[in-house]
Design a protein around this motif. Sequence first.
Motif, PDB file in Angstrom:
ATOM      1  N   ILE A   1       1.006  -1.179   0.128  1.00  7.65           N
ATOM      2  CA  ILE A   1       0.015   0.217  -0.167  1.00  7.65           C
ATOM      3  C   ILE A   1       0.793   1.223  -0.110  1.00  7.65           C
ATOM      4  CG2 ILE A   1      -1.828  -1.177   1.409  1.00  7.65           C
ATOM      5  CD1 ILE A   1      -1.105   0.456   3.704  1.00  7.65           C
ATOM      6  N   ALA A   2       2.127   1.154   0.219  1.00  9.22           N
ATOM      7  CA  ALA A   2       2.995   2.317   0.185  1.00  9.22           C
ATOM      8  C   ALA A   2       2.772   3.217  -1.101  1.00  9.22           C
ATOM      9  CB  ALA A   2       4.297   1.867   0.183  1.00  9.22           C
ATOM     10  N   PRO A   3       2.747   2.964  -2.079  1.00  7.36           N
ATOM     11  CA  PRO A   3       2.457   3.924  -3.283  1.00  7.36           C
ATOM     12  C   PRO A   3       1.225   4.626  -3.115  1.00  7.36           C
ATOM     13  CG  PRO A   3       3.061   1.739  -4.072  1.00  7.36           C
ATOM     14  CD  PRO A   3       2.785   1.567  -2.825  1.00  7.36           C
ATOM     15  N   ILE A   4       0.081   4.060  -2.789  1.00  7.59           N
ATOM     16  CA  ILE A   4      -1.104   5.004  -2.544  1.00  7.59           C
ATOM     17  C   ILE A   4      -0.908   5.913  -1.288  1.00  7.59           C
ATOM     18  CG2 ILE A   4      -2.652   3.424  -1.207  1.00  7.59           C
ATOM     19  CD1 ILE A   4      -4.740   4.073  -3.290  1.00  7.59           C
ATOM     20  N   VAL A   5      -0.281   5.317  -0.243  1.00 10.35           N
ATOM     21  CA  VAL A   5      -0.171   6.409   0.984  1.00 10.35           C
ATOM     22  C   VAL A   5       0.890   7.566   0.446  1.00 10.35           C
ATOM     23  CG1 VAL A   5       0.861   6.356   2.908  1.00 10.35           C
ATOM     24  CG2 VAL A   5      -0.199   4.327   2.330  1.00 10.35           C
ATOM     25  N   ARG A   6       1.850   7.477  -0.317  1.00 12.78           N
ATOM     26  CA  ARG A   6       2.682   8.424  -0.912  1.00 12.78           C
ATOM     27  C   ARG A   6       1.995   9.587  -1.593  1.00 12.78           C
ATOM     28  NH1 ARG A   6       6.151   5.492  -3.353  1.00 12.78           N
ATOM     29  NH2 ARG A   6       5.386   5.459  -5.457  1.00 12.78           N
ATOM     30  N   GLU A   7       0.992   9.174  -2.542  1.00 18.32           N
ATOM     31  CA  GLU A   7       0.174  10.028  -3.466  1.00 18.32           C
ATOM     32  C   GLU A   7      -0.971  10.344  -2.973  1.00 18.32           C
ATOM     33  OE1 GLU A   7       1.542  10.707  -6.481  1.00 18.32           O
ATOM     34  OE2 GLU A   7       3.415   9.393  -6.097  1.00 18.32           O
ATOM     35  N   SER A   8      -1.511  10.102  -1.968  1.00 19.30           N
ATOM     36  CA  SER A   8      -2.980  10.397  -1.805  1.00 19.30           C
ATOM     37  C   SER A   8      -2.684  11.472  -0.403  1.00 19.30           C
ATOM     38  CB  SER A   8      -3.915   9.329  -1.435  1.00 19.30           C
ATOM     39  OG  SER A   8      -3.404   8.410  -0.245  1.00 19.30           O
ATOM     40  N   LYS A   9      -3.880  11.961  -0.132  1.00 22.43           N
ATOM     41  CA  LYS A   9      -3.685  13.147   1.167  1.00 22.43           C
ATOM     42  C   LYS A   9      -3.718  12.157   2.235  1.00 22.43           C
ATOM     43  CE  LYS A   9      -5.999  16.988   1.208  1.00 22.43           C
ATOM     44  NZ  LYS A   9      -7.161  17.768   1.276  1.00 22.43           N
ATOM     45  N   TYR A  10      -4.420  11.263   2.558  1.00 24.40           N
ATOM     46  CA  TYR A  10      -4.700  10.383   3.752  1.00 24.40           C
ATOM     47  C   TYR A  10      -5.520   9.139   3.274  1.00 24.40           C
ATOM     48  CZ  TYR A  10      -8.893  13.028   4.629  1.00 24.40           C
ATOM     49  OH  TYR A  10     -10.259  13.865   4.575  1.00 24.40           O
ATOM     50  N   THR A  11      -5.195   8.206   4.171  1.00 22.47           N
ATOM     51  CA  THR A  11      -5.445   6.920   3.814  1.00 22.47           C
ATOM     52  C   THR A  11      -6.076   6.011   5.132  1.00 22.47           C
ATOM     53  OG1 THR A  11      -4.057   6.448   2.153  1.00 22.47           O
ATOM     54  CG2 THR A  11      -4.971   4.552   2.976  1.00 22.47           C
ATOM     55  N   ALA A  12      -7.201   5.388   4.846  1.00 24.34           N
ATOM     56  CA  ALA A  12      -7.716   4.273   6.158  1.00 24.34           C
ATOM     57  C   ALA A  12      -7.969   3.180   5.315  1.00 24.34           C
ATOM     58  CB  ALA A  12      -9.039   5.300   6.617  1.00 24.34           C
ATOM     59  N   TRP A  13      -8.118   2.115   6.109  1.00 24.46           N
ATOM     60  CA  TRP A  13      -8.696   0.905   5.444  1.00 24.46           C
ATOM     61  C   TRP A  13      -9.180  -0.028   6.733  1.00 24.46           C
ATOM     62  CZ3 TRP A  13      -3.488  -2.363   4.289  1.00 24.46           C
ATOM     63  CH2 TRP A  13      -2.685  -2.407   5.419  1.00 24.46           C
ATOM     64  N   GLY A  14      -9.804  -0.839   6.486  1.00 27.25           N
ATOM     65  CA  GLY A  14     -10.665  -1.823   7.360  1.00 27.25           C
ATOM     66  C   GLY A  14     -11.122  -3.099   6.700  1.00 27.25           C
ATOM     67  N   ARG A  15     -11.645  -3.891   7.482  1.00 27.74           N
ATOM     68  CA  ARG A  15     -12.268  -5.293   6.954  1.00 27.74           C
ATOM     69  C   ARG A  15     -13.875  -4.908   6.972  1.00 27.74           C
ATOM     70  NH1 ARG A  15      -8.933  -9.429   5.973  1.00 27.74           N
ATOM     71  NH2 ARG A  15      -6.869  -9.547   7.407  1.00 27.74           N
ATOM     72  N   VAL A  16     -14.364  -5.695   6.051  1.00 27.36           N
ATOM     73  CA  VAL A  16     -15.810  -5.711   5.652  1.00 27.36           C
ATOM     74  C   VAL A  16     -16.443  -6.606   6.752  1.00 27.36           C
ATOM     75  CG1 VAL A  16     -17.730  -6.489   4.332  1.00 27.36           C
ATOM     76  CG2 VAL A  16     -15.701  -5.157   3.592  1.00 27.36           C
TER      77      VAL A  16
END
Length: 290
Positions: A35-50
């Motif tokens: 997930i490192a590439p999207i963390v670098r390019e986006s403003k902020y990131t969250a994630w979780g399981r359905v």
Amino acid sequence: MDELTTLIHFNVPLRYNVHEFDLTSDDSKQLLKAIAPIVRESKYTAWGRVQTQREMTVLLSVWQCAEKYTNFIESSGGKNFLLSLKALSSTHPAAVSDSNGEKHGANTPEPLIIAAPFSNRSRVSYRQPVFAHTQIRLCMFPAPVAEDKRRFVCRHAGPWHNLMFGSAEVFEEYSCYYHSPRRGWCPWPIFWSTYDDIPGKVETKIQPVGKQEGVRWEVMVTLMAWRSKEKEHSFRDMEVIPRKDRGLVLIFEDWEDTLKSEGASEWKDYYVDFEMLDKVARDYIISNLI
């Protein structure tokens, strides 16, 4: 330009802990590297399981604008990022290997991406858009949807308290939400095959039409960051709004009646236990992977 929020759905075996990282573990390092590439390019990131399908993970990222996301996802780095997410799914023990040793099958689908420039009725600006017990609703409308209808559906108060007095800040402090619901239209149509792959409860009061192969549909996405399951149920069962022709009507029922009257053919609800990336994960990514 409006910010764009993307929801990327992909399978992650349960042995990976997406919330607590042990940096001595190869599994944690593999997950963070993916997930490192999207963390670098986006403003902020969250994630979780359905909640109802724990192996499916949703990666939510907020982008400065749609162009920034498009440039990333179409670049070689973006393509490698999607391949890395697919590789995580292929580590599932039930994945099937072909004659070349590559794993594939139902457990290694392409990552599913839904995107929307979310509107926010509140006057308050929030850095964190999602929390544990966040409800995601995907509403399907026959394509094309006129621009005035898009605006009307998003402007409707929706599943939100009937605020009659006081400031938004004070009101939200005592509400069932962490903040008002976010709603937006996906910039591109999607196929039913993509929609059907997303887990969740389908609204059965509406008769879906036109599920023919190749037919495209417009999608309105709603994020509802409930404070708890109990507060959600209380809101659904008790919060009302006055309507001239009907008297007091449940707010949630009024919103859903509007969706139906404006042409929604079907919608699907699912819940994700989101968390923002913790400091350990972000520091590792920044120091070692960016």
